[in-house]
Design a protein around this motif. Structure first.
Motif, PDB file in Angstrom:
ATOM      1  N   VAL A  85       1.036  -8.403 -23.384  1.00 42.90           N
ATOM      2  CA  VAL A  85      -0.240  -8.632 -24.068  1.00 42.90           C
ATOM      3  C   VAL A  85      -1.426  -8.448 -23.119  1.00 42.90           C
ATOM      4  CG1 VAL A  85      -1.620 -10.281 -25.390  1.00 42.90           C
ATOM      5  CG2 VAL A  85       0.863 -10.194 -25.708  1.00 42.90           C
ATOM      6  N   ALA A  86      -1.427  -9.205 -22.008  1.00 48.86           N
ATOM      7  CA  ALA A  86      -2.585  -9.170 -21.114  1.00 48.86           C
ATOM      8  C   ALA A  86      -2.626  -7.898 -20.279  1.00 48.86           C
ATOM      9  CB  ALA A  86      -2.569 -10.403 -20.201  1.00 48.86           C
ATOM     10  N   GLN A  87      -1.473  -7.497 -19.709  1.00 49.06           N
ATOM     11  CA  GLN A  87      -1.470  -6.347 -18.801  1.00 49.06           C
ATOM     12  C   GLN A  87      -1.442  -5.020 -19.538  1.00 49.06           C
ATOM     13  OE1 GLN A  87       1.635  -6.425 -15.792  1.00 49.06           O
ATOM     14  NE2 GLN A  87       1.626  -4.193 -15.606  1.00 49.06           N
ATOM     15  N   VAL A  88      -0.448  -4.822 -20.396  1.00 50.75           N
ATOM     16  CA  VAL A  88      -0.256  -3.512 -21.028  1.00 50.75           C
ATOM     17  C   VAL A  88      -1.250  -3.284 -22.164  1.00 50.75           C
ATOM     18  CG1 VAL A  88       1.360  -2.062 -22.297  1.00 50.75           C
ATOM     19  CG2 VAL A  88       2.173  -3.440 -20.372  1.00 50.75           C
ATOM     20  N   LEU A  89      -1.354  -4.271 -23.090  1.00 45.49           N
ATOM     21  CA  LEU A  89      -2.194  -4.068 -24.271  1.00 45.49           C
ATOM     22  C   LEU A  89      -3.683  -4.167 -23.936  1.00 45.49           C
ATOM     23  CD1 LEU A  89      -2.487  -3.619 -27.306  1.00 45.49           C
ATOM     24  CD2 LEU A  89      -2.196  -6.107 -27.622  1.00 45.49           C
ATOM     25  N   PHE A  90      -4.124  -5.376 -23.560  1.00 45.17           N
ATOM     26  CA  PHE A  90      -5.560  -5.586 -23.350  1.00 45.17           C
ATOM     27  C   PHE A  90      -6.044  -5.078 -21.990  1.00 45.17           C
ATOM     28  CE2 PHE A  90      -4.688  -8.758 -26.664  1.00 45.17           C
ATOM     29  CZ  PHE A  90      -5.697  -8.433 -27.562  1.00 45.17           C
ATOM     30  N   GLY A  91      -5.154  -4.954 -21.022  1.00 44.09           N
ATOM     31  CA  GLY A  91      -5.559  -4.447 -19.722  1.00 44.09           C
ATOM     32  C   GLY A  91      -5.380  -2.956 -19.557  1.00 44.09           C
ATOM     33  N   GLY A  92      -4.704  -2.298 -20.512  1.00 40.26           N
ATOM     34  CA  GLY A  92      -4.445  -0.872 -20.385  1.00 40.26           C
ATOM     35  C   GLY A  92      -4.791  -0.067 -21.627  1.00 40.26           C
ATOM     36  N   LEU A  93      -4.094  -0.337 -22.734  1.00 39.96           N
ATOM     37  CA  LEU A  93      -4.267   0.484 -23.934  1.00 39.96           C
ATOM     38  C   LEU A  93      -5.630   0.291 -24.588  1.00 39.96           C
ATOM     39  CD1 LEU A  93      -0.701   0.054 -25.509  1.00 39.96           C
ATOM     40  CD2 LEU A  93      -1.562   1.909 -24.056  1.00 39.96           C
ATOM     41  N   VAL A  94      -6.078  -0.954 -24.700  1.00 41.12           N
ATOM     42  CA  VAL A  94      -7.388  -1.199 -25.324  1.00 41.12           C
ATOM     43  C   VAL A  94      -8.524  -0.576 -24.499  1.00 41.12           C
ATOM     44  CG1 VAL A  94      -9.038  -2.981 -26.026  1.00 41.12           C
ATOM     45  CG2 VAL A  94      -6.614  -3.248 -26.558  1.00 41.12           C
ATOM     46  N   PRO A  95      -8.580  -0.751 -23.164  1.00 47.05           N
ATOM     47  CA  PRO A  95      -9.629  -0.058 -22.409  1.00 47.05           C
ATOM     48  C   PRO A  95      -9.593   1.456 -22.555  1.00 47.05           C
ATOM     49  CG  PRO A  95      -8.670  -1.793 -21.075  1.00 47.05           C
ATOM     50  CD  PRO A  95      -7.827  -1.695 -22.311  1.00 47.05           C
ATOM     51  N   LEU A  96      -8.393   2.049 -22.613  1.00 46.41           N
ATOM     52  CA  LEU A  96      -8.309   3.490 -22.818  1.00 46.41           C
ATOM     53  C   LEU A  96      -8.962   3.890 -24.135  1.00 46.41           C
ATOM     54  CD1 LEU A  96      -4.728   4.405 -21.542  1.00 46.41           C
ATOM     55  CD2 LEU A  96      -6.915   4.926 -20.469  1.00 46.41           C
ATOM     56  N   ALA A  97      -8.723   3.093 -25.190  1.00 43.24           N
ATOM     57  CA  ALA A  97      -9.345   3.381 -26.484  1.00 43.24           C
ATOM     58  C   ALA A  97     -10.869   3.243 -26.387  1.00 43.24           C
ATOM     59  CB  ALA A  97      -8.786   2.442 -27.553  1.00 43.24           C
ATOM     60  N   LEU A  98     -11.346   2.221 -25.674  1.00 40.53           N
ATOM     61  CA  LEU A  98     -12.792   2.014 -25.546  1.00 40.53           C
ATOM     62  C   LEU A  98     -13.454   3.101 -24.712  1.00 40.53           C
ATOM     63  CD1 LEU A  98     -12.908  -1.852 -24.930  1.00 40.53           C
ATOM     64  CD2 LEU A  98     -13.333  -0.625 -27.055  1.00 40.53           C
ATOM     65  N   PHE A  99     -12.734   3.680 -23.766  1.00 45.83           N
ATOM     66  CA  PHE A  99     -13.317   4.694 -22.885  1.00 45.83           C
ATOM     67  C   PHE A  99     -13.293   6.092 -23.492  1.00 45.83           C
ATOM     68  CE2 PHE A  99     -11.875   1.885 -19.136  1.00 45.83           C
ATOM     69  CZ  PHE A  99     -13.018   1.117 -19.266  1.00 45.83           C
ATOM     70  N   PHE A 100     -12.306   6.386 -24.346  1.00 43.48           N
ATOM     71  CA  PHE A 100     -12.113   7.771 -24.770  1.00 43.48           C
ATOM     72  C   PHE A 100     -12.295   8.019 -26.269  1.00 43.48           C
ATOM     73  CE2 PHE A 100      -9.422   7.800 -20.802  1.00 43.48           C
ATOM     74  CZ  PHE A 100     -10.290   8.617 -20.088  1.00 43.48           C
ATOM     75  N   LEU A 101     -12.189   7.008 -27.117  1.00 40.91           N
ATOM     76  CA  LEU A 101     -12.392   7.244 -28.548  1.00 40.91           C
ATOM     77  C   LEU A 101     -13.873   7.469 -28.833  1.00 40.91           C
ATOM     78  CD1 LEU A 101      -9.981   4.698 -30.294  1.00 40.91           C
ATOM     79  CD2 LEU A 101      -9.667   7.156 -29.916  1.00 40.91           C
ATOM     80  N   PRO A 102     -14.212   8.462 -29.659  1.00 38.59           N
ATOM     81  CA  PRO A 102     -15.631   8.783 -29.928  1.00 38.59           C
ATOM     82  C   PRO A 102     -16.418   7.613 -30.487  1.00 38.59           C
ATOM     83  CG  PRO A 102     -14.181  10.532 -30.732  1.00 38.59           C
ATOM     84  CD  PRO A 102     -13.288   9.404 -30.329  1.00 38.59           C
ATOM     85  N   ALA A 103     -15.779   6.711 -31.214  1.00 32.71           N
ATOM     86  CA  ALA A 103     -16.502   5.596 -31.834  1.00 32.71           C
ATOM     87  C   ALA A 103     -17.064   4.624 -30.800  1.00 32.71           C
ATOM     88  CB  ALA A 103     -15.575   4.846 -32.798  1.00 32.71           C
ATOM     89  N   PHE A 104     -16.503   4.604 -29.572  1.00 35.75           N
ATOM     90  CA  PHE A 104     -16.936   3.648 -28.560  1.00 35.75           C
ATOM     91  C   PHE A 104     -17.595   4.288 -27.352  1.00 35.75           C
ATOM     92  CE2 PHE A 104     -13.089   1.940 -30.627  1.00 35.75           C
ATOM     93  CZ  PHE A 104     -13.624   0.791 -31.192  1.00 35.75           C
ATOM     94  N   ARG A 105     -17.471   5.589 -27.186  1.00 38.01           N
ATOM     95  CA  ARG A 105     -17.891   6.242 -25.939  1.00 38.01           C
ATOM     96  C   ARG A 105     -19.384   6.083 -25.650  1.00 38.01           C
ATOM     97  NH1 ARG A 105     -14.844   9.970 -23.246  1.00 38.01           N
ATOM     98  NH2 ARG A 105     -16.703  11.147 -22.688  1.00 38.01           N
TER      99      ARG A 105
END
Length: 411
Positions: A280-300
């Motif tokens: 939860v903390a390392q893989v999901l919120f520390g890895g996958l969620v930041p990747l979505a925030l950095f690269f998805l057009p809705a958040f960039r």
């Protein structure tokens, strides 16, 4: 580029100084309390001897190496856009490492015995080598900053930058090797620990640099261009993805080796709080969620979401270090591989550990000490560029003004 200091006369500046100073004093009081009362007032015991202070210390030490990556992008890789950020990068590298080492020294139990560790060396121990690596890193970065501040010495900054880049790779390798060389622990015995710690330092250091830069931009009215922030965001996203890749390789390698199957089941399935922190903390919120925030057009295009992503990377990094250090000790140590061992000394029992308030206070105090040094240094010396607007960045302004090619009209 023109550089400037921070005036430091506002109520916000003095309020932040007071808050950080209070956290530093709280950390010193916690260290004194643990020194007087002993480790019985902490969550540490004979099975888990490295606790929460070591988590903060190791995180700050490897982040100090990674935060210098911004300066290396300028001097080593010739990326002109990063030159105005190099001074701040060097400052953060020094202060963050000092904060981490302060926690480490105060958590040893006998800080007054540090002189023994600095005068008597066992060169078969990676801990002895790290004393040279840490102090040498401070000296190298100080010289690096001198080359950048003194105009007549600017021509040597590239050469020192190369040397600093190699030194920090060796430093982080040494920190990762502390765990990789501990063959008695099933969670640590892996050569991939060294390169994984290098990549972790890149991610944690870049996230920390971005947060400090955005905070300074907001608090000192420093113009911060969107292109500058976008480049840093893309760089951080690549590092986060690389950390996830190394985590996958580490776990697959352990699953292949039969001797590590017990640890892998403990980490991935039935490790309780350590399994939750990992997934939860390392893989999901520390890895996958930041990747979505950095690269998805809705958040960039959102700076707020960029800051949230950087914060999640740091929190995920703390969780990762916690799982490595505390979780690796909590898993029962295999004394005689392939044999059944029975005694009354917790054989086969998972170590219980709950962080105590003094441990957390010491970790926060060391972190606050690093940030306090940053604020004071910014007021004394011109570490900040006058502007980081896209049009004021050397090289970047030229590329923005260059006319774009147009398509030829169809014949």
């Amino acid at each position: 580029m023109e550089y400037r200091t921070v005036e430091g006369r506002s109520a916000g500046y003095y309020g932040l100084l007071a808050l950080l100073a209070m956290l530093v004093l709280l950390g010193l009081a916690a260290a004194h309390y643990m020194d007087v009362e002993g480790h019985r007032v902490t969550g540490m015991h004979n099975q888990i001897v490295w606790g929460t202070p070591h988590v903060f210390a190791v995180f700050l030490i490897i982040a100090a190496s990674g935060v210098l990556n911004v300066a290396s992008m300028a001097s080593v890789f010739g990326k002109t856009m990063y030159y105005p950020l190099a001074r701040l990068s060097g400052l953060l590298a020094i202060t963050v490492l000092i904060g981490g080492l302060a926690i480490l020294v105060l958590d040893l139990g006998r800080p007054d015995r540090l002189v023994v560790a600095m005068t008597y060396y066992n060169f078969k121990s990676i801990f002895a080598w790290n004393i040279f690596l840490y102090t040498g890193f401070l000296v190298v970065v100080v010289v690096y900053l001198w080359m950048m501040f003194e105009r007549r010495m600017n021509r040597y900054s590239t050469a020192i930058g190369y040397f600093a880049f190699i030194w920090r790779l060796v430093l982080t390798t040494g920190t990762g090797s502390i765990f990789g060389f501990l063959v008695a622990r099933q969670a640590y015995d892996a050569a991939i620990m060294a390169p994984m710690f290098i990549v972790m330092s890149f991610a944690f250091g870049t996230a920390l640099f971005m947060l400090v830069l955005m905070a300074l931009s907001r608090g000192t009215d420093l113009p911060l261009g969107e292109v500058v922030l976008q480049r840093l965001r893309n760089l951080l996203g690549i590092f986060v993805a690389t950390v996830l890749y190394f985590v996958v390789v580490y776990n697959i390698t352990n699953l292949y080796a039969t001797e590590h199957h017990g640890w892998q089941r403990f980490l991935l399935v039935d490790g309780g709080v350590y399994t939750v922190l990992f997934w939860v903390a390392q893989v999901l919120f520390g890895g996958l969620v930041p990747l979505a925030l950095f690269f998805l057009p809705a958040f960039r295009g959102s700076r707020a979401w960029t800051a949230v992503g950087a914060v999640l990377v740091i929190l995920g990094g703390l969780a990762q270090i916690y799982v490595i250090i505390v979780g690796g000790q909590a898993y029962p140590q295999v004394l005689f591989p392939g044999m059944d061992v029975h005694s009354k000394f917790f054989d086969g029992v998972v170590g219980r550990y709950t962080p105590s308030f003094p441990e957390i206070a010491l970790g926060l105090g060391g972190t606050a000490f690093a940030l306090l040094l940053v604020l004071l240094a910014l007021k004394i010396l011109p570490f900040l560029p006058a502007s980081l607007a896209d049009k004021d960045i050397p090289g970047l302004a030229v590329s923005l003004e260059r006319p774009q090619p147009t398509e030829a009209a169809p014949t």
